[in-house]
Design a protein around this motif. Structure first.
Motif, PDB file in Angstrom:
ATOM      1  N   VAL A 193      43.210  83.574  90.315  1.00 21.29           N
ATOM      2  CA  VAL A 193      44.611  83.315  89.949  1.00 21.29           C
ATOM      3  C   VAL A 193      44.594  82.225  88.886  1.00 21.29           C
ATOM      4  CG1 VAL A 193      46.886  82.566  90.730  1.00 21.29           C
ATOM      5  CG2 VAL A 193      45.421  83.915  92.261  1.00 21.29           C
ATOM      6  N   MET A 194      45.326  82.453  87.803  1.00 30.21           N
ATOM      7  CA  MET A 194      45.340  81.472  86.721  1.00 30.21           C
ATOM      8  C   MET A 194      46.741  80.938  86.493  1.00 30.21           C
ATOM      9  SD  MET A 194      42.966  83.094  83.687  1.00 30.21           S
ATOM     10  CE  MET A 194      44.123  84.441  83.431  1.00 30.21           C
ATOM     11  N   GLY A 195      46.791  79.776  85.856  1.00 21.95           N
ATOM     12  CA  GLY A 195      48.019  79.236  85.308  1.00 21.95           C
ATOM     13  C   GLY A 195      47.658  78.581  83.985  1.00 21.95           C
ATOM     14  N   LEU A 196      48.387  78.880  82.943  1.00 20.84           N
ATOM     15  CA  LEU A 196      48.060  78.347  81.622  1.00 20.84           C
ATOM     16  C   LEU A 196      49.199  77.457  81.131  1.00 20.84           C
ATOM     17  CD1 LEU A 196      46.676  81.655  80.091  1.00 20.84           C
ATOM     18  CD2 LEU A 196      45.342  79.761  81.031  1.00 20.84           C
ATOM     19  N   GLU A 197      48.835  76.259  80.718  1.00 18.87           N
ATOM     20  CA  GLU A 197      49.804  75.316  80.155  1.00 18.87           C
ATOM     21  C   GLU A 197      49.409  75.071  78.703  1.00 18.87           C
ATOM     22  OE1 GLU A 197      49.780  71.799  82.573  1.00 18.87           O
ATOM     23  OE2 GLU A 197      49.684  72.947  84.439  1.00 18.87           O
ATOM     24  N   VAL A 198      50.288  75.461  77.796  1.00 15.07           N
ATOM     25  CA  VAL A 198      49.986  75.341  76.377  1.00 15.07           C
ATOM     26  C   VAL A 198      50.923  74.323  75.747  1.00 15.07           C
ATOM     27  CG1 VAL A 198      49.907  76.537  74.161  1.00 15.07           C
ATOM     28  CG2 VAL A 198      49.116  77.704  76.233  1.00 15.07           C
ATOM     29  N   HIS A 199      50.336  73.325  75.072  1.00 11.63           N
ATOM     30  CA  HIS A 199      51.106  72.334  74.332  1.00 11.63           C
ATOM     31  C   HIS A 199      51.095  72.701  72.854  1.00 11.63           C
ATOM     32  CE1 HIS A 199      50.159  70.071  78.018  1.00 11.63           C
ATOM     33  NE2 HIS A 199      51.220  69.340  77.735  1.00 11.63           N
ATOM     34  N   VAL A 200      52.279  72.804  72.273  1.00 14.96           N
ATOM     35  CA  VAL A 200      52.412  73.137  70.858  1.00 14.96           C
ATOM     36  C   VAL A 200      53.039  71.955  70.130  1.00 14.96           C
ATOM     37  CG1 VAL A 200      53.481  74.665  69.164  1.00 14.96           C
ATOM     38  CG2 VAL A 200      52.701  75.589  71.365  1.00 14.96           C
ATOM     39  N   GLU A 201      52.340  71.466  69.122  1.00 12.68           N
ATOM     40  CA  GLU A 201      52.843  70.365  68.302  1.00 12.68           C
ATOM     41  C   GLU A 201      53.768  70.948  67.235  1.00 12.68           C
ATOM     42  OE1 GLU A 201      50.648  67.882  64.964  1.00 12.68           O
ATOM     43  OE2 GLU A 201      49.939  67.283  66.961  1.00 12.68           O
ATOM     44  N   LEU A 202      55.025  70.543  67.257  1.00 18.05           N
ATOM     45  CA  LEU A 202      55.993  71.098  66.315  1.00 18.05           C
ATOM     46  C   LEU A 202      55.775  70.542  64.911  1.00 18.05           C
ATOM     47  CD1 LEU A 202      59.260  70.977  68.480  1.00 18.05           C
ATOM     48  CD2 LEU A 202      57.686  72.898  68.131  1.00 18.05           C
ATOM     49  N   GLY A 203      56.115  71.355  63.930  1.00 16.74           N
ATOM     50  CA  GLY A 203      55.890  70.962  62.538  1.00 16.74           C
ATOM     51  C   GLY A 203      57.079  70.248  61.917  1.00 16.74           C
ATOM     52  N   THR A 204      57.706  69.344  62.664  1.00 16.85           N
ATOM     53  CA  THR A 204      58.830  68.572  62.115  1.00 16.85           C
ATOM     54  C   THR A 204      58.316  67.470  61.197  1.00 16.85           C
ATOM     55  OG1 THR A 204      58.779  67.131  64.057  1.00 16.85           O
ATOM     56  CG2 THR A 204      60.280  69.006  64.142  1.00 16.85           C
ATOM     57  N   ARG A 205      59.186  66.998  60.307  1.00 15.91           N
ATOM     58  CA  ARG A 205      58.790  65.923  59.388  1.00 15.91           C
ATOM     59  C   ARG A 205      58.762  64.571  60.081  1.00 15.91           C
ATOM     60  NH1 ARG A 205      61.916  64.457  55.885  1.00 15.91           N
ATOM     61  NH2 ARG A 205      63.823  65.500  56.527  1.00 15.91           N
ATOM     62  N   THR A 206      59.578  64.418  61.111  1.00 14.93           N
ATOM     63  CA  THR A 206      59.641  63.141  61.825  1.00 14.93           C
ATOM     64  C   THR A 206      59.388  63.351  63.307  1.00 14.93           C
ATOM     65  OG1 THR A 206      62.042  63.360  62.072  1.00 14.93           O
ATOM     66  CG2 THR A 206      61.234  62.129  60.151  1.00 14.93           C
ATOM     67  N   LYS A 207      59.177  62.257  64.020  1.00 10.81           N
ATOM     68  CA  LYS A 207      58.834  62.328  65.435  1.00 10.81           C
ATOM     69  C   LYS A 207      60.037  62.747  66.288  1.00 10.81           C
ATOM     70  CE  LYS A 207      55.043  58.964  65.154  1.00 10.81           C
ATOM     71  NZ  LYS A 207      54.455  57.723  65.704  1.00 10.81           N
ATOM     72  N   MET A 263      47.731  72.960  68.787  1.00 12.76           N
ATOM     73  CA  MET A 263      47.974  73.810  69.947  1.00 12.76           C
ATOM     74  C   MET A 263      46.797  73.622  70.890  1.00 12.76           C
ATOM     75  SD  MET A 263      48.894  77.862  69.930  1.00 12.76           S
ATOM     76  CE  MET A 263      48.915  78.849  71.433  1.00 12.76           C
ATOM     77  N   ARG A 264      47.097  73.269  72.138  1.00 12.06           N
ATOM     78  CA  ARG A 264      46.039  72.988  73.115  1.00 12.06           C
ATOM     79  C   ARG A 264      46.389  73.674  74.433  1.00 12.06           C
ATOM     80  NH1 ARG A 264      47.663  67.976  70.945  1.00 12.06           N
ATOM     81  NH2 ARG A 264      48.503  67.176  72.892  1.00 12.06           N
ATOM     82  N   CYS A 265      45.385  74.103  75.141  1.00 13.88           N
ATOM     83  CA  CYS A 265      45.620  74.843  76.380  1.00 13.88           C
ATOM     84  C   CYS A 265      44.919  74.174  77.558  1.00 13.88           C
ATOM     85  CB  CYS A 265      45.108  76.282  76.234  1.00 13.88           C
ATOM     86  SG  CYS A 265      45.362  77.310  77.704  1.00 13.88           S
ATOM     87  N   ASP A 266      45.649  74.021  78.654  1.00 14.88           N
ATOM     88  CA  ASP A 266      45.063  73.595  79.929  1.00 14.88           C
ATOM     89  C   ASP A 266      44.909  74.844  80.791  1.00 14.88           C
ATOM     90  OD1 ASP A 266      45.336  71.032  78.961  1.00 14.88           O
ATOM     91  OD2 ASP A 266      47.111  70.569  80.148  1.00 14.88           O
ATOM     92  N   VAL A 267      43.687  75.108  81.248  1.00 14.99           N
ATOM     93  CA  VAL A 267      43.393  76.317  82.021  1.00 14.99           C
ATOM     94  C   VAL A 267      43.303  75.945  83.503  1.00 14.99           C
ATOM     95  CG1 VAL A 267      41.793  78.231  82.378  1.00 14.99           C
ATOM     96  CG2 VAL A 267      42.137  77.306  80.066  1.00 14.99           C
ATOM     97  N   ASN A 268      44.305  76.358  84.263  1.00 11.90           N
ATOM     98  CA  ASN A 268      44.295  76.156  85.718  1.00 11.90           C
ATOM     99  C   ASN A 268      43.736  77.404  86.380  1.00 11.90           C
ATOM    100  OD1 ASN A 268      46.164  73.581  86.417  1.00 11.90           O
ATOM    101  ND2 ASN A 268      46.932  74.606  84.591  1.00 11.90           N
ATOM    102  N   LEU A 269      42.816  77.229  87.310  1.00 12.50           N
ATOM    103  CA  LEU A 269      42.195  78.390  87.941  1.00 12.50           C
ATOM    104  C   LEU A 269      41.897  78.126  89.410  1.00 12.50           C
ATOM    105  CD1 LEU A 269      40.047  81.045  86.571  1.00 12.50           C
ATOM    106  CD2 LEU A 269      39.068  79.878  88.547  1.00 12.50           C
ATOM    107  N   SER A 270      42.115  79.146  90.214  1.00 13.53           N
ATOM    108  CA  SER A 270      41.730  79.090  91.631  1.00 13.53           C
ATOM    109  C   SER A 270      41.254  80.461  92.061  1.00 13.53           C
ATOM    110  CB  SER A 270      42.907  78.639  92.506  1.00 13.53           C
ATOM    111  OG  SER A 270      43.943  79.611  92.501  1.00 13.53           O
ATOM    112  N   LEU A 271      40.530  80.511  93.159  1.00 17.08           N
ATOM    113  CA  LEU A 271      40.062  81.767  93.738  1.00 17.08           C
ATOM    114  C   LEU A 271      40.596  81.903  95.155  1.00 17.08           C
ATOM    115  CD1 LEU A 271      36.272  81.927  92.706  1.00 17.08           C
ATOM    116  CD2 LEU A 271      38.249  82.850  91.484  1.00 17.08           C
ATOM    117  N   ARG A 272      40.808  83.146  95.579  1.00 18.06           N
ATOM    118  CA  ARG A 272      41.197  83.434  96.963  1.00 18.06           C
ATOM    119  C   ARG A 272      40.416  84.656  97.419  1.00 18.06           C
ATOM    120  NH1 ARG A 272      47.412  85.495  95.627  1.00 18.06           N
ATOM    121  NH2 ARG A 272      46.815  87.104  94.109  1.00 18.06           N
ATOM    122  N   PRO A 273      40.236  84.827  98.721  1.00 21.16           N
ATOM    123  CA  PRO A 273      39.391  85.934  99.204  1.00 21.16           C
ATOM    124  C   PRO A 273      39.914  87.311  98.822  1.00 21.16           C
ATOM    125  CG  PRO A 273      39.720  84.302 100.927  1.00 21.16           C
ATOM    126  CD  PRO A 273      40.648  83.923  99.812  1.00 21.16           C
TER     127      PRO A 273
END
Length: 504
Positions: free
Chosen positions: A20-34, A217-227
């Motif tokens: 079973v996976m869960g993916l968290e993706v952070h996307v840095e927006l291309g704005t001119r200011t913060k 763009m960065r991805c956090d990969v969450n993973l678990s196993l079950r029987p």
């Protein structure tokens, strides 16, 4: 706690467990200011030169929401088939880390701007897999730590650390999937395909370049196993900040094998963050992450709620560009390629590069040939996607034009591409520096042909006797004499003319 260094084979892992996976993706927006201040987001500035009291969290400073950031978040939510909140607000996520100057991150907690969506992704064999989206919310990035003195660049073993707060406050959208079930042995492939498709969506929207190699763009990969698929979810690991499509797939695969080895040996999975290592595709432990981790979220008191007008949301929906899957199907028909070939182009990350090369004047067949041939090979060797190579579509179109004009043959064109990738200049500059133009002077070619015939009398007699296939040996001799710079088709014509033989 026992540390397992050996992995279970992938086949044995999938025979015993369901991932079973869960993916968290952070996307840095291309704005001119913060996100909450007017500081520039431009890359490459001197450390700590793009900061102000607001993004440094100094007392008395007040944040203001970046309107383009909100608009970008809504566009992303709409493209991911999400519901857009009529009312949402920011929250403070409280925790300490040296590169976070405020000691809290301004994010969204239980009231995200977009939620309950999905993204259909196409796997390599054409199968469509639906990934459900839990939420997409707005937040700000932290600063950057540089650990000095160690061998690995990590904090362990470093003599000291330097902090650059230029990145602190840059707008981020975090896109979180619901648990991804039912992928089975294809879970790593699904993870890669999802991030690849999401990347294409983000680029199509124009809200970010989504360059994983630049941390956009960065991805956090969450993973678990079950029987079994009917069992409760297992304990998960979270592999942080994975920054390439290939690495997302490798991280998921490694964690499946690692979890399976631990569980098969009677051990227990520790819920923790993990670091991914590009050099061998492994992960190592980071920090323990308890379920009860308390970030003490509370509504951000210095920011008013965000309440996007429904008319505005519908206006943004109506202005969305053609989505990548629809566009790919259209291009496939225009180019006259098979589903399999189009999937190969997608897997190589070459769709946009081919389109741009055609827009620069190349025909579609030539554009596909170079991006999916020589350039795809180079990208594969370097472990990147083709659009990350140091060559532009305009330069590829120029190579194609030189071939079409007869100034280069395929062999010479490959050398020109090699020179451009090596930083030797434009295609024309590489041709000039390396002396790579096709030898088209009839006098020079004729002399080379006469020399080849004189030096290979037996082969010439065979050709005169009707064995036309033997002409290849004489063509090869001429190509060797001219260092591969002759026009092979014209050389063949000249040989047959000299020998008084008709190919027909």
């Amino acid at each position: 706690m026992t540390t397992f260094t050996e992995l279970l084979s992938y086949e044995d892992a999938l025979a015993s467990f369901d991932p079973v996976m869960g993916l968290e993706v952070h996307v840095e927006l291309g704005t001119r200011t913060k996100m909450f201040c007017g500081c520039s987001t431009e890359l490459g500035a001197e450390p700590n030169s793009q900061t102000c009291p607001t993004c440094l969290g100094l007392p008395g400073s007040l944040p203001v929401v970046n309107a383009i950031g909100v608009e970008s978040a809504i566009k992303i939510g709409l493209a991911l088939n999400c519901e857009i909140a009529e009312w949402c607000r920011f929250a403070r996520k409280n925790y300490f880390y040296p590169d976070m100057p405020k000691n809290f991150q301004t994010s969204q907690y239980d009231e995200p701007i977009a939620f309950n969506g999905y993204l259909d992704v196409q796997l390599e064999d054409g199968e469509i897999f639906r990934v459900e989206i839990e939420r997409a919310h707005m937040e700000e990035d932290t600063g950057k730590s540089l650990h000095v003195g160690g061998a690995t660049g990590r904090i362990h073993g470093a003599s000291h650390s330097l902090l650059d707060y230029n990145r602190a406050g840059i707008p981020l959208i975090e896109i979180v999937t619901k648990p991804i079930e039912g992928a089975g042995e294809r879970a790593p492939e699904v993870a890669k395909a999802y991030v690849a498709e999401l990347r294409e969506v983000i680029k199509a929207l124009g809200v970010s370049e989504a360059r994983m190699d630049k941390g956009q763009m960065r991805c956090d990969v969450n993973l678990s196993l079950r029987p079994t698929p009917e069992s409760e979810f297992g304990t998960r690991s979270e592999t942080k900040n994975v920054n390439s499509l290939r690495s997302v797939e490798r991280a998921a695969r490694f964690e499946i094998q690692r979890h399976a080895a631990v569980l098969s040996s009677g051990g227990s999975i520790v819920q923790e963050t993990r670091h991914f290592h590009e050099e061998d595709g492994s992960t190592t432990a980071g920090r323990i992450k308890d379920n009860a981790e308390d970030y003490r979220y509370f509504p951000e008191p210095d920011l008013v709620p965000v309440a996007p007008a429904r008319e505005w949301v519908e206006e943004l929906r109506g202005g969305l560009p053609e989505m990548p899957r629809v566009r790919r199907n259209r291009l496939r028909e225009e180019w006259g390629v098979s589903e399999h070939d189009m999937q190969s182009i997608l897997n190589a990350g070459a769709v946009d590069s081919i389109v741009a090369t055609i827009e620069e004047g190349a025909d579609s067949a030539a554009a596909r040939k170079w991006w999916m041939g020589e350039l795809a090979r180079n990208a594969n060797e370097q472990g990147v996607v083709v659009d990350e190579l140091p060559i532009t579509p305009a330069q590829v179109a120029r190579v194609a034009a030189l071939v079409a004009a007869g100034d280069l043959n395929d062999k010479l064109a490959r050398q020109v591409i090699e020179g451009v990738l090596a930083g030797e200049g434009t295609p024309d500059e590489v041709v000039e520096k390396r002396g790579l133009k096709v030898v088209s002077d009839e006098g020079a070619l004729g002399a080379a042909v006469d020399e080849a015939i004189a030096g290979n009398a037996a082969i010439a007699d065979k050709i005169r006797g009707g064995k036309i296939a033997a002409v290849g040996a004489l063509v090869g001799a001429v190509m060797k004499t001219t260092r591969g710079q002759a026009d092979a088709a014209r050389v063949k014509e000249l040989i047959l003319e000299r020998l008084g033989v008709s190919e027909g």
